[in-house]
Structures are given as C-alpha cells and as structure tokens.
Design a protein around this motif. Sequence first.
Motif, PDB file in Angstrom:
ATOM      1  N   GLY A 111       7.700   5.236  -8.164  1.00  0.00           N
ATOM      2  CA  GLY A 111       7.247   6.589  -8.503  1.00  0.00           C
ATOM      3  C   GLY A 111       6.007   6.972  -7.711  1.00  0.00           C
ATOM      4  O   GLY A 111       5.666   6.378  -6.693  1.00  0.00           O
ATOM      5  N   VAL A 112       5.294   7.961  -8.203  1.00  0.00           N
ATOM      6  CA  VAL A 112       4.085   8.442  -7.536  1.00  0.00           C
ATOM      7  C   VAL A 112       2.919   7.536  -7.899  1.00  0.00           C
ATOM      8  O   VAL A 112       2.573   7.396  -9.066  1.00  0.00           O
ATOM      9  CB  VAL A 112       3.773   9.897  -7.940  1.00  0.00           C
ATOM     10  CG1 VAL A 112       2.490  10.357  -7.259  1.00  0.00           C
ATOM     11  CG2 VAL A 112       4.931  10.806  -7.566  1.00  0.00           C
ATOM     12  N   ASN A 113       2.311   6.923  -6.906  1.00  0.00           N
ATOM     13  CA  ASN A 113       1.167   6.027  -7.120  1.00  0.00           C
ATOM     14  C   ASN A 113      -0.108   6.773  -6.718  1.00  0.00           C
ATOM     15  O   ASN A 113      -0.566   6.678  -5.579  1.00  0.00           O
ATOM     16  CB  ASN A 113       1.357   4.762  -6.278  1.00  0.00           C
ATOM     17  CG  ASN A 113       0.200   3.790  -6.436  1.00  0.00           C
ATOM     18  OD1 ASN A 113      -0.677   3.989  -7.266  1.00  0.00           O
ATOM     19  ND2 ASN A 113       0.211   2.747  -5.621  1.00  0.00           N
ATOM     20  N   GLN A 114      -0.655   7.535  -7.674  1.00  0.00           N
ATOM     21  CA  GLN A 114      -1.789   8.395  -7.328  1.00  0.00           C
ATOM     22  C   GLN A 114      -3.006   7.589  -6.890  1.00  0.00           C
ATOM     23  O   GLN A 114      -3.689   7.941  -5.938  1.00  0.00           O
ATOM     24  CB  GLN A 114      -2.163   9.280  -8.528  1.00  0.00           C
ATOM     25  CG  GLN A 114      -3.221  10.321  -8.207  1.00  0.00           C
ATOM     26  CD  GLN A 114      -2.796  11.238  -7.081  1.00  0.00           C
ATOM     27  OE1 GLN A 114      -1.694  11.771  -7.086  1.00  0.00           O
ATOM     28  NE2 GLN A 114      -3.659  11.421  -6.091  1.00  0.00           N
ATOM     29  N   GLU A 115      -3.244   6.455  -7.575  1.00  0.00           N
ATOM     30  CA  GLU A 115      -4.394   5.648  -7.183  1.00  0.00           C
ATOM     31  C   GLU A 115      -4.224   5.121  -5.765  1.00  0.00           C
ATOM     32  O   GLU A 115      -5.156   5.116  -4.957  1.00  0.00           O
ATOM     33  CB  GLU A 115      -4.584   4.482  -8.149  1.00  0.00           C
ATOM     34  CG  GLU A 115      -5.788   3.611  -7.782  1.00  0.00           C
ATOM     35  CD  GLU A 115      -5.890   2.356  -8.639  1.00  0.00           C
ATOM     36  OE1 GLU A 115      -6.554   1.411  -8.175  1.00  0.00           O
ATOM     37  OE2 GLU A 115      -5.320   2.339  -9.738  1.00  0.00           O
TER      38      GLU A 115
ATOM     39  N   GLN B   4       0.839  -1.212   0.000  1.00  0.00           N
ATOM     40  CA  GLN B   4       0.000   0.000   0.000  1.00  0.00           C
ATOM     41  C   GLN B   4       0.869   1.255   0.000  1.00  0.00           C
ATOM     42  O   GLN B   4       0.539   2.254  -0.654  1.00  0.00           O
ATOM     43  CB  GLN B   4      -0.900  -0.018   1.235  1.00  0.00           C
ATOM     44  CG  GLN B   4      -1.691   1.262   1.484  1.00  0.00           C
ATOM     45  CD  GLN B   4      -2.456   1.201   2.804  1.00  0.00           C
ATOM     46  OE1 GLN B   4      -3.262   0.305   2.998  1.00  0.00           O
ATOM     47  NE2 GLN B   4      -2.180   2.133   3.698  1.00  0.00           N
ATOM     48  N   GLU B   5       1.994   1.221   0.706  1.00  0.00           N
ATOM     49  CA  GLU B   5       2.851   2.402   0.858  1.00  0.00           C
ATOM     50  C   GLU B   5       4.101   2.345  -0.024  1.00  0.00           C
ATOM     51  O   GLU B   5       5.037   3.118   0.177  1.00  0.00           O
ATOM     52  CB  GLU B   5       3.286   2.529   2.328  1.00  0.00           C
ATOM     53  CG  GLU B   5       2.160   2.567   3.339  1.00  0.00           C
ATOM     54  CD  GLU B   5       1.300   3.811   3.212  1.00  0.00           C
ATOM     55  OE1 GLU B   5       1.775   4.800   2.612  1.00  0.00           O
ATOM     56  OE2 GLU B   5       0.148   3.795   3.688  1.00  0.00           O
ATOM     57  N   ARG B   6       4.127   1.455  -1.009  1.00  0.00           N
ATOM     58  CA  ARG B   6       5.348   1.188  -1.769  1.00  0.00           C
ATOM     59  C   ARG B   6       5.929   2.423  -2.444  1.00  0.00           C
ATOM     60  O   ARG B   6       7.150   2.569  -2.539  1.00  0.00           O
ATOM     61  CB  ARG B   6       5.093   0.090  -2.798  1.00  0.00           C
ATOM     62  CG  ARG B   6       4.081   0.447  -3.891  1.00  0.00           C
ATOM     63  CD  ARG B   6       3.682  -0.792  -4.681  1.00  0.00           C
ATOM     64  NE  ARG B   6       2.785  -0.502  -5.784  1.00  0.00           N
ATOM     65  CZ  ARG B   6       1.475  -0.304  -5.671  1.00  0.00           C
ATOM     66  NH1 ARG B   6       0.913  -0.359  -4.471  1.00  0.00           N
ATOM     67  NH2 ARG B   6       0.733  -0.059  -6.737  1.00  0.00           N
ATOM     68  N   ALA B   7       5.054   3.324  -2.916  1.00  0.00           N
ATOM     69  CA  ALA B   7       5.556   4.509  -3.629  1.00  0.00           C
ATOM     70  C   ALA B   7       6.342   5.424  -2.703  1.00  0.00           C
ATOM     71  O   ALA B   7       7.271   6.113  -3.150  1.00  0.00           O
ATOM     72  CB  ALA B   7       4.394   5.271  -4.257  1.00  0.00           C
ATOM     73  N   LYS B   8       5.997   5.459  -1.408  1.00  0.00           N
ATOM     74  CA  LYS B   8       6.729   6.293  -0.448  1.00  0.00           C
ATOM     75  C   LYS B   8       7.984   5.579   0.063  1.00  0.00           C
ATOM     76  O   LYS B   8       8.973   6.233   0.397  1.00  0.00           O
ATOM     77  CB  LYS B   8       5.827   6.640   0.735  1.00  0.00           C
ATOM     78  CG  LYS B   8       4.628   7.507   0.376  1.00  0.00           C
ATOM     79  CD  LYS B   8       3.762   7.766   1.591  1.00  0.00           C
ATOM     80  CE  LYS B   8       2.524   8.580   1.228  1.00  0.00           C
ATOM     81  NZ  LYS B   8       1.624   8.766   2.403  1.00  0.00           N
ATOM     82  N   ILE B   9       7.908   4.251   0.125  1.00  0.00           N
ATOM     83  CA  ILE B   9       9.047   3.486   0.640  1.00  0.00           C
ATOM     84  C   ILE B   9      10.140   3.344  -0.419  1.00  0.00           C
ATOM     85  O   ILE B   9      11.335   3.480  -0.121  1.00  0.00           O
ATOM     86  CB  ILE B   9       8.568   2.100   1.125  1.00  0.00           C
ATOM     87  CG1 ILE B   9       7.594   2.273   2.303  1.00  0.00           C
ATOM     88  CG2 ILE B   9       9.745   1.216   1.533  1.00  0.00           C
ATOM     89  CD1 ILE B   9       6.908   0.994   2.730  1.00  0.00           C
ATOM     90  N   TRP B  10       9.730   3.096  -1.670  1.00  0.00           N
ATOM     91  CA  TRP B  10      10.677   2.967  -2.784  1.00  0.00           C
ATOM     92  C   TRP B  10      10.250   3.909  -3.915  1.00  0.00           C
ATOM     93  O   TRP B  10       9.739   3.474  -4.960  1.00  0.00           O
ATOM     94  CB  TRP B  10      10.696   1.528  -3.295  1.00  0.00           C
ATOM     95  CG  TRP B  10      11.161   0.530  -2.275  1.00  0.00           C
ATOM     96  CD1 TRP B  10      12.410   0.398  -1.764  1.00  0.00           C
ATOM     97  CD2 TRP B  10      10.368  -0.507  -1.674  1.00  0.00           C
ATOM     98  NE1 TRP B  10      12.472  -0.634  -0.869  1.00  0.00           N
ATOM     99  CE2 TRP B  10      11.219  -1.221  -0.790  1.00  0.00           C
ATOM    100  CE3 TRP B  10       9.043  -0.912  -1.774  1.00  0.00           C
ATOM    101  CZ2 TRP B  10      10.787  -2.300  -0.021  1.00  0.00           C
ATOM    102  CZ3 TRP B  10       8.601  -1.984  -1.022  1.00  0.00           C
ATOM    103  CH2 TRP B  10       9.455  -2.663  -0.150  1.00  0.00           C
ATOM    104  N   PRO B  11      10.404   5.209  -3.729  1.00  0.00           N
ATOM    105  CA  PRO B  11       9.922   6.168  -4.739  1.00  0.00           C
ATOM    106  C   PRO B  11      10.607   5.999  -6.098  1.00  0.00           C
ATOM    107  O   PRO B  11       9.985   6.241  -7.131  1.00  0.00           O
ATOM    108  CB  PRO B  11      10.240   7.525  -4.107  1.00  0.00           C
ATOM    109  CG  PRO B  11      11.296   7.254  -3.093  1.00  0.00           C
ATOM    110  CD  PRO B  11      11.038   5.887  -2.579  1.00  0.00           C
ATOM    111  N   PHE B  12      11.880   5.586  -6.100  1.00  0.00           N
ATOM    112  CA  PHE B  12      12.581   5.435  -7.379  1.00  0.00           C
ATOM    113  C   PHE B  12      11.988   4.274  -8.179  1.00  0.00           C
ATOM    114  O   PHE B  12      11.806   4.367  -9.398  1.00  0.00           O
ATOM    115  CB  PHE B  12      14.079   5.194  -7.131  1.00  0.00           C
ATOM    116  CG  PHE B  12      14.865   4.988  -8.386  1.00  0.00           C
ATOM    117  CD1 PHE B  12      15.221   6.076  -9.190  1.00  0.00           C
ATOM    118  CD2 PHE B  12      15.231   3.708  -8.790  1.00  0.00           C
ATOM    119  CE1 PHE B  12      15.931   5.881 -10.368  1.00  0.00           C
ATOM    120  CE2 PHE B  12      15.941   3.514  -9.964  1.00  0.00           C
ATOM    121  CZ  PHE B  12      16.291   4.598 -10.752  1.00  0.00           C
TER     122      PHE B  12
END
Length: 733
Positions: free
Chosen positions: A702-706, A691-699
Amino acid sequence: MLTRSQAIDNIIGQRQPLVKKIASVEVKLNLLADILRIINKRREDLQQQIKEPDITSHLANLDLNSLQLKITTQLAQLCQLRQRLSRHNLTIGVVGVVGQGKSTFLQSLSGVTMSVIPILKGGACTAVINTLYHHPEETSAEVVIHSEQTFIEEVIKPYYQLLGLGNPPQTLNEFAKYLPEFTGTDPSQISIYKYLKEDYHKNLPEYRHLLKSGEPRQLPRIPKERIYQYICQRRFPLGDLISFEHLVVRDVKIFCPFTYPDLAKIALVDSPGLGENTPAKEELTRLGEEVDVVIFIRKPDPLCVGWEKRDLDLYKTATEALHNIENRSFMILNAMASEDNLEACQKHQTTIREHQINVVRCEIVNCSNPKQTNGFFNLVLSYLANNITYLDKQHARAYQRQINQLQISINTELENARRDWSSGAVVNDSNDMKKFLPLFNKLWSSLTWRLDELLTHLDRVKMDRREEELFRQQVELIIKTCKNDSVVPNNYPINQIINRRFEEGDWQSTYAKYLYEIRQRLTRHLKGIDKVLSKYVEGAKTQVTDVLVKEGNLGGLTEVRGSEFIKIIVDLLPDNLKRLKKAFKNLSDFDLSYRVHFHYRIRPYLDNLNPTRTNLQLSQSTSTESRELKAKEILSYLEVLQDEAVFKCQQVLEEFSSEPTHAVFAEIEEFVDRVLRTKDMKNEWQVFIFQERAKIWPFEFGVNQEGNDRQQWLQLVDKAVAANQLKDMQFLN
C-alpha cells in the motif's frame, strides 16, 4: 613598449579570469541557498506531519536558518569582491596626516585645478573621502548623504569606541541630549574629541535637517562651483565652521576632465588628513575596500629629520585596517623646494625599514611637480602590471577561507539532517519484512537471470554481421553527402574560383581557403555518425531498462523508459548506497560519439587538405598565365584531394564498423558485473528495494507515507550535498 593607457588596460584585463571564477562560485552558492530553503520549508512541514518524537526532535534541532544567513552574507561579500575586480578602472588611494601634500599630489598627477581639489595652506581642507574619475565633459559630482541610522552607526559610533565614551547613542535625539566628557590625556585623542564635540555635537542643529530616516540618499548632480561645499571643511579664523554640509556626506564621486588622457581609466581617491580629527582605522578600512594601491604621503619637516610617532601610529593603524599592505602600498616623501626639506626626505628614506614601515617602494618626489608625480606613477603601474594577479589572489584568499569554512559547516549540518532518517539499514518492521523478503528473493533471482541473458544476447549481437552492415549503410549515406558537397558551386565553377581569387588577393590564398573549407565540411558531415552511435547506446540502455522493469518490477518508480529511466534510478538511489549508485551513474553517463571514438583516427587522413602539408601544391604563377588555366588547376586539385580524403575516411569507418557493438557490450557487461557480482551488492539492492517497496508492490504494501517522506527528505539532502562540493566552491587555485 606599452603606452600608459595600454598598460592600464592590460592590468584590468588580467583580473577577468578571477572575476569569472568568482561569478561561477556565486551561481553555485545561490543554487545551494535555494536547495537549503526548500529543505528548511520541508523540515517545517514534516514537524507538523510526523508523529515520531525522535524524528521531530531531530528536525527541530537542525540549524538551517543560520546557514542560510551565512550564505547570504557570503554572497554579499563575494558580490562586492567581484564588482571591485570587475571595475573598468584602477583605483589609487592617497593617505597621510594633515598637510602632507595629498591633494597637491593628486592635482599634479591628474592635472585638475583648485576648483576640483581645493588646497588650504597650513591646515586641513579635505573633509571626506572622495573619488575622482576622468570625464571629458563638464565637471560635476555625485554626492550621497547619510541617513540618520548610517550617520550614527558609521560616523558617531567610531568616536565613542575610539575614545572610550561608553555606550554610543542609538538615535540623533540621544546624541543631541548628552555627550560624555573625555578624561584621557593622549594629545591626539584630545584633538579627536574636540572635533567630535565642536563640529558634530555643537553644530548638530545646523545640519540635522539634512539627515533623513531610511536609506542614504543621493543628491541631484552637483555642479562644479558647489562641489567644495561637500568635500571641504571651511573655517573662520577662530576655527568655527563656515558650512556644515560635509559633516553628513557619506560618499562623493567627482567627474572631471584629466589633463593626461592616458590616465582616463584611473580613479583617484583623496582622503582627509588621518588621525587629527577622525578615527583613522575606520577611514582606512573603508578606503581599503575600494582601492587597489595605497600611496602614503609624508612631507618631512627640515627641522625634524626623523620619523614621528604619528607616522608610526598611522602605519600601524593602516596595517590593521588594510590587508596585505606591505605589497600594495608605496611611500612618497614630499620634497618641496620652497621648504628646503630634501635632506630630511633622504634621512627618512634611509631609515624607513628601521621603523618597520614596509612598503613596495619609498621614493622622494616633489608632489607639486607633474613630471615627478607622473614618473612615480609609472613605477606604480609597472609594479601592478607584474603583480596584479598575485595581489588580487592575496586579497581574495580571505574570502576563499570563509567559503571553505562555510562549506564544512554546511556539510556537517547536512550529515545531521541525514542521520536519523538514513536508509543504511532496513527499517525494523517485522510485519513488512516478513512479506518483503520472499518477494525480494524472487525479484533478485529473476533479475540476475534476465541480466545474464541480456549479456548473452549482446555478446551474439557484437558478432552479428547484420549489425555491422547497418553501420556501414549509415556510413555510406554520410560518405555520399561528403562526396556531393563541393566547396565550388557547380554553376560556372571556373568563374567562381576567379572571383574568389580577387577576394583573397592571390591564387595561393584562394587555394588554401578552399582546402580548409573542404576539411571543415567533411568534419561536420562525419559528425553525423553521432546519430547512429546514439541509437546503439539508447538501444542498449532500453534493453537494460526492459529487464529492470519486467523482471525487477521497477516500472512503478517512474513512467519514463530508456536512458531517462536509468537517470531516475540514479536520483532515487541514496548516496550511502555508493556502489549501486555508482554503477547506475556510470551506465547513465555512457555515450559513444564521433569526436571521442573516431575523430582522432580520421584526422590524419585529412592532412592532405592542409595547405602546408598537401602533396598537391600549386604551380608557380606567372604574369602571363591565363586566369582560366589557374582556376582549372585549382578545381582539379580540389576534386582529387576531396575524393581521396572521402575514400580514406570511408575505409577507416568501415574498418571499425564492429566497434559500436563491442563498446556497448563491454559497458553493459561492466554494469552487470557491478550490480550483481560486487561484494555485498545484494544487500544494497535489498535496502533500495525495501525503500521503494510501496511503489514496486503497491498491493502488498500500500501507500507507505513514512517511506515517501523519508525518501523525499533524503533526496533533498543528497541534492544539497551534491551542490556543496568543495571543488565547486573554489575560485583560487
């Protein structure tokens, strides 16, 4: 024995605990309403942003608007209930058909005159419900006049419904144009229709100018000599009205001095004769919303010794309109010496139960006799003193049921709001999942290893004497403060004690007060240990946070650290990850305090500072004894007892100097067991991390808007669920 005014105060006071509980539920309902408004606004925004048809369709089907409306309605009803129970007076309503002695009873009870409560022999006089309040100054009234809209809705419409006249008019113009004919044969309904036709319809031009559009309006204060215009129906000998102001009155409050000042906190509600000219149910419903007790008044005819149909109809209507009437109503049988109806009253009294007229008590009273009316009222007060809490709870129970039903409806809709965006399973995104699983497995291995290492470190710390020494050092500082804080100032202490003796009245009271002060000061200083204990707790939470940030790579979830980081994780975890959320919640709530962990151990060693238990009792005072010697005795005892108590407290605290580190270790060990070793916990971590993957591994992601939209939505829903707990909505046990 309590006086009447004390009894009334006592009854009013019994209501306050329920008032506070209702106010608390109102606060929580308002909070819930605010959250639902935010969710509804977010729903509208998401419908414009999200392209997924299933989700947008689901959002469109959520019925949050009706829930908000129901909460608003419930809040208005609760506010009305709270205000009713918060009143600084008891409200007594008097009910009966025309000419039974209602106004006479109120005159006798309050002592007010005909100028305030007019009585017209042989006919109806009171035209509108009015409430009398004690006011020691000049008599006056507050009068509220109907608006056009409320006049149609509250006055005219009930006539149409009762008489079956078809669709009621919507405006004054419609009412003025046409009044349907009444074709019924019931005598009482014929009388009511005649009143509608002859008074309201025929005379509309006489009073229409008083009705304005908008809201009902309050007139300027009405002086004593003009009150009758608004509460009386005065007529010419042939029956035509003399004045018309009473036809448009919505509410009247009369403020006048009562003859009996011990009734100052009683409000008396006088009502028109019911069933003759007006729809009784509507009048009774309105009355029931205001009064605490209803008193029916019946004046039996000496020539007709049985209950009449109109009596039974009135009680039946009252039963439909007034909640719990059998427990909040009394019956007076008005025995008038001038009418020789005592025998008829006695007959009515013995047969009341046979006719299913159920009241608390039925008494024979001469309504024109102040002694008898006040004696009867004392019975009412005695009943209320013993039963007001029960009556209020019975009245409030219907409101509680409505709130419980609303809570269930809201819960159901919130479950619908969660359904399509529930994060109970990892989203089936094959591309993300291929990247995610290796990263998660590496994170999981590192996280489990480092948390186990932290446990090993904390296990060593709890056996480290240096940690105990740090605790002892802090204890020594607090003990030093306790020793130096004397209740007797060092400058001229003997004189200080002598002066205190004159303030307290005797030596024993002076000694007792000093002992209590020493105990209170020591307790206050010992609470300073909380600062030390909080450092232990915060240090442990910070170490857990460091592992989660460095090894769990969770630093991107928030910038805060320490205990605040743990709180953020609790908020981020969705409710369906119950075990993982519970583990973090327990750690977040963990605390050490003097009051919980040490106070009960210390308190017995302060018993010698209790004047009734101390082993140093003052010697018996004599009239020739020197003040200085007595003051020295007190000072000496105080110093000995304070030193003894401080010494014992220090011993206890040092004995348990290792306890904080042991408590911290136990809590962290429990946390690690829960988040690593509980069955299926790895799956919950995987759901949360995905659920939080975009904040944990942003590279990588990336940004997971959904994902962000879903997370924000679920957080809002969880917040609403937390605010909609059934236990928080209860004001009745």
